[in-house]
Write an enzyme that holds these catalytic residues in place. Structure first.
Site, mmCIF file in Angstrom:
data_model
loop_
_atom_site.group_PDB
_atom_site.id
_atom_site.type_symbol
_atom_site.label_atom_id
_atom_site.label_comp_id
_atom_site.label_asym_id
_atom_site.label_seq_id
_atom_site.Cartn_x
_atom_site.Cartn_y
_atom_site.Cartn_z
ATOM 1 N N GLU A 104 -15.911 -93.948 -18.081
ATOM 2 C CA GLU A 104 -16.158 -92.655 -17.425
ATOM 3 C C GLU A 104 -17.641 -92.340 -17.456
ATOM 4 O O GLU A 104 -18.336 -92.690 -18.417
ATOM 5 C CB GLU A 104 -15.405 -91.543 -18.174
ATOM 6 C CG GLU A 104 -14.054 -91.199 -17.606
ATOM 7 C CD GLU A 104 -14.107 -90.453 -16.270
ATOM 8 O OE1 GLU A 104 -15.130 -90.501 -15.574
ATOM 9 O OE2 GLU A 104 -13.096 -89.825 -15.937
ATOM 10 N N ASP A 108 -16.100 -83.769 -19.238
ATOM 11 C CA ASP A 108 -16.478 -82.365 -19.121
ATOM 12 C C ASP A 108 -15.378 -81.527 -19.776
ATOM 13 O O ASP A 108 -15.375 -81.343 -20.994
ATOM 14 C CB ASP A 108 -16.670 -82.069 -17.626
ATOM 15 C CG ASP A 108 -17.289 -80.714 -17.365
ATOM 16 O OD1 ASP A 108 -17.801 -80.085 -18.286
ATOM 17 O OD2 ASP A 108 -17.275 -80.256 -16.200
ATOM 18 N N PHE A 157 -25.732 -78.607 -15.589
ATOM 19 C CA PHE A 157 -25.232 -79.428 -14.485
ATOM 20 C C PHE A 157 -26.141 -80.645 -14.319
ATOM 21 O O PHE A 157 -27.299 -80.527 -13.933
ATOM 22 C CB PHE A 157 -25.160 -78.628 -13.183
ATOM 23 C CG PHE A 157 -24.217 -79.271 -12.210
ATOM 24 C CD1 PHE A 157 -22.915 -78.810 -12.067
ATOM 25 C CD2 PHE A 157 -24.608 -80.390 -11.472
ATOM 26 C CE1 PHE A 157 -22.027 -79.436 -11.196
ATOM 27 C CE2 PHE A 157 -23.726 -81.025 -10.612
ATOM 28 C CZ PHE A 157 -22.435 -80.538 -10.468
ATOM 29 N N VAL A 158 -25.594 -81.803 -14.654
ATOM 30 C CA VAL A 158 -26.413 -83.018 -14.613
ATOM 31 C C VAL A 158 -26.012 -83.919 -13.448
ATOM 32 O O VAL A 158 -24.839 -83.977 -13.067
ATOM 33 C CB VAL A 158 -26.339 -83.805 -15.946
ATOM 34 C CG1 VAL A 158 -27.097 -83.086 -17.046
ATOM 35 C CG2 VAL A 158 -24.892 -84.050 -16.379
ATOM 36 N N ASP A 164 -22.927 -86.851 -9.202
ATOM 37 C CA ASP A 164 -23.348 -86.215 -7.954
ATOM 38 C C ASP A 164 -23.271 -84.690 -7.982
ATOM 39 O O ASP A 164 -22.671 -84.102 -8.878
ATOM 40 C CB ASP A 164 -22.441 -86.688 -6.815
ATOM 41 C CG ASP A 164 -21.058 -86.022 -6.880
ATOM 42 O OD1 ASP A 164 -20.443 -86.041 -7.974
ATOM 43 O OD2 ASP A 164 -20.616 -85.444 -5.875
ATOM 44 N N ARG A 170 -26.484 -89.542 -6.488
ATOM 45 C CA ARG A 170 -25.856 -90.620 -7.273
ATOM 46 C C ARG A 170 -26.825 -91.772 -7.515
ATOM 47 O O ARG A 170 -26.719 -92.476 -8.505
ATOM 48 C CB ARG A 170 -24.605 -91.147 -6.556
ATOM 49 C CG ARG A 170 -23.430 -90.174 -6.519
ATOM 50 C CD ARG A 170 -22.150 -90.917 -6.157
ATOM 51 N NE ARG A 170 -21.089 -90.047 -5.668
ATOM 52 C CZ ARG A 170 -20.170 -89.455 -6.436
ATOM 53 N NH1 ARG A 170 -20.194 -89.627 -7.729
ATOM 54 N NH2 ARG A 170 -19.236 -88.697 -5.907
#
Ligand code: PRP
Length: 184
Positions: A104, A108, A157-158, A164, A170
């Site tokens: 993965e 999250d 938020f990475v 993405d 990406r």
């Protein structure tokens, strides 16, 4: 002229959280550990699309034991990262009796992972472990166990290295924190 980071406007990012060389070093170390742990055994490495594809490609080349490769994809009903999930692409191989390593990009809420663990456990695999590049422990909503973690990251938020925002970023070779103002 507008400054660009790998083709993307530099202004879209708040900062580079994990630069490419640090990713490379960590992925190599994970590969060494996995190779040692599965020495002399058969291994099926499963890439959870799409976010894991860049990590998977690098990790595979750092794993120095024979292994099979397969793919799965899930999608969430709500289109967000925190909704209920369903299987969008299943494995081609029968994994009964196999050592399976799920790869993965990020854990999250952990909902995707608990769903995949449930599905794969029902297929009578010999063993099931998870390798996640990033883990956001503060966001977990389900009990999650991840045997191999690249980096623990804060609740930001990475994007990049496969991750993405609306299918963008990406191909960024590092992990960056996205600015809230970044356009869709
Ligand atoms: C991301 C990521 C994980 C999942 C983690 O996938 O690749 O599979 O979310 O979130 P969770 O722990 O809250 O379940 P996403 O749905 O963004 O799809 P993608 O991999 O195709 O980008």
């Amino acid at each position: 002229m507008k400054k660009l980071v790998h083709g993307w406007p530099a202004g879209d990012f708040e900062k580079i959280l994990i630069p490419a060389p640090a990713l490379r070093r960590r992925v190599r170390a994970l590969g060494r550990r996995i190779s040692r742990d599965y020495q002399g055994q058969k291994l099926t490495v499963v890439c959870v699309l799409k976010g894991s594809l860049v990590f998977m490609a690098d990790l595979l080349r750092a794993v120095h034991i024979p292994c099979d490769v397969d793919f799965m994809a899930v999608s969430s009903y709500t289109g967000t990262r925190s909704g209920a999930v369903r299987l969008a692409l299943d494995l081609r191989a029968n994994v009964a009796g196999q050592n399976v390593l799920l790869v993965e990009d990020i854990v999250d809420t952990g909902l995707t992972l608990s769903y995949l663990r449930e599905i794969l456990s029902a297929r009578r695999v010999k063993s099931l472990k998870v390798c996640a590049l990033l883990d956001k422990p503060s966001r977990h909503r389900a009990p999650v166990s991840v045997e191999y973690v690249g980096f623990r990251v804060p609740d930001r938020f990475v994007v990049g290295y496969g991750l993405d925002f609306h299918e963008r970023y990406r191909n960024l070779p590092s992990i960056a924190v996205l600015k809230k103002s970044a356009s869709k």
